[in-house]
Scaffold this motif. Structure first.
Motif, PDB file in Angstrom:
ATOM      1  N   ARG A  17       0.845  -1.196   0.000  1.00 49.95           N
ATOM      2  CA  ARG A  17       0.000   0.000   0.000  1.00 49.95           C
ATOM      3  C   ARG A  17       0.881   1.246   0.000  1.00 49.95           C
ATOM      4  O   ARG A  17       1.774   1.381   0.838  1.00 49.95           O
ATOM      5  CB  ARG A  17      -0.925   0.003   1.222  1.00 49.95           C
ATOM      6  N   GLN A  56      -3.356   4.944   5.701  1.00 55.84           N
ATOM      7  CA  GLN A  56      -2.642   3.787   6.253  1.00 55.84           C
ATOM      8  C   GLN A  56      -1.874   3.109   5.115  1.00 55.84           C
ATOM      9  O   GLN A  56      -2.413   2.279   4.388  1.00 55.84           O
ATOM     10  CB  GLN A  56      -3.629   2.815   6.896  1.00 55.84           C
ATOM     11  N   GLU A  58       2.229   1.696   3.632  1.00 55.18           N
ATOM     12  CA  GLU A  58       3.551   1.217   4.022  1.00 55.18           C
ATOM     13  C   GLU A  58       4.670   2.121   3.517  1.00 55.18           C
ATOM     14  O   GLU A  58       5.743   2.191   4.119  1.00 55.18           O
ATOM     15  CB  GLU A  58       3.766  -0.201   3.489  1.00 55.18           C
ATOM     16  N   TYR A  89       6.011   7.674   8.407  1.00 55.02           N
ATOM     17  CA  TYR A  89       6.010   6.966   7.131  1.00 55.02           C
ATOM     18  C   TYR A  89       7.428   6.610   6.679  1.00 55.02           C
ATOM     19  O   TYR A  89       8.374   7.362   6.937  1.00 55.02           O
ATOM     20  CB  TYR A  89       5.360   7.823   6.048  1.00 55.02           C
TER      21      TYR A  89
END
Length: 225
Positions: A17, A56, A58, A89
């Motif tokens: 993601r 949300q 990665e 992040y």
């Protein structure tokens, strides 16, 4: 009972993601169509929208230059990297930038990898997956940058005052004017420039202070300016 994959069968890749921050509309809208094993869940023209939505993901795919349509000073470059990193992040820089000093500074600011936009899509996908898995990635289009990054502590850096004096001299401002503007003596202003000259003596032998600004990416409006 849970069984493993059939012998000889390919192991399916997981779908990472990602959120993309790029002021180029074509990049933001094109990435979800081009990337096969990546789920681009959001595209933003600046980091403000990213930080507000807090998706949300990665990995955040971040361009260094975020000038948009010429609006007032958006956060970009190392400042954008620090802000996104503070939000927790992992950051993969996706850029056309090639100046080693600029890219090393951005890695030091908290980025986890760099992919040049000239790289094929497969290289971008591989870099995204690697950064999501905790690796630091520098792609082949930027050969030599990894070695330079390892030597970051040996590279010359400038203090804020040295940058200010360099910027003023790059625009032809006289030392007395610089001194008056920053409430320092003319001698102090000259000493700051002398330190800059000493740190970058080889480069300044054949180049101007304005050239040095461009090399470091610290000219007004530049990536680190």
């Amino acid at each position: 009972m849970t069984t493993g994959p059939t012998a000889g069968a390919p192991t399916p890749q997981r779908c990472v993601r990602v959120a993309a921050v790029d002021d180029d509309t074509v990049i933001r809208r094109g990435l979800p169509l081009l990337l096969r094993n990546v789920d681009v869940v959001g595209g933003y023209p600046s980091i403000d929208g990213l930080l507000q939505d807090a998706p949300q993901v990665e990995v955040v795919l971040l361009d260094l230059v975020l000038r948009g349509t010429g609006g007032p000073g958006p956060v970009q470059g190392a400042a954008a990297i620090r802000a996104v990193a503070r939000a927790g992040y992992r950051i993969l820089i996706y850029t056309n930038e090639r100046r080693p000093a600029v890219l090393v500074t951005c890695l030091a600011a908290g980025a986890h990898g760099i992919v040049h936009k000239a790289e094929p899509v497969d290289a971008l996908e591989a870099a995204i997956a690697a950064v999501a898995d905790g690796e630091v990635v520098i792609t082949q289009a930027l050969v030599g940058l990894a070695e330079l990054a390892e030597r970051r502590g040996e590279l010359p850096t400038l203090t804020e005052r040295q940058r200010q004096v360099l910027a003023a001299r790059s625009r032809g401002e006289r030392f007395q004017s610089i001194a008056d503007r920053f409430y320092i003596t003319r001698k102090t202003a000259e000493e700051h420039m002398a330190v800059v000259n000493g740190k970058f003596a080889d480069f300044l032998r054949d180049h101007s202070p304005a050239d040095l600004e461009r090399l470091l990416g610290i000219a007004p409006g530049d990536v680190l300016g």
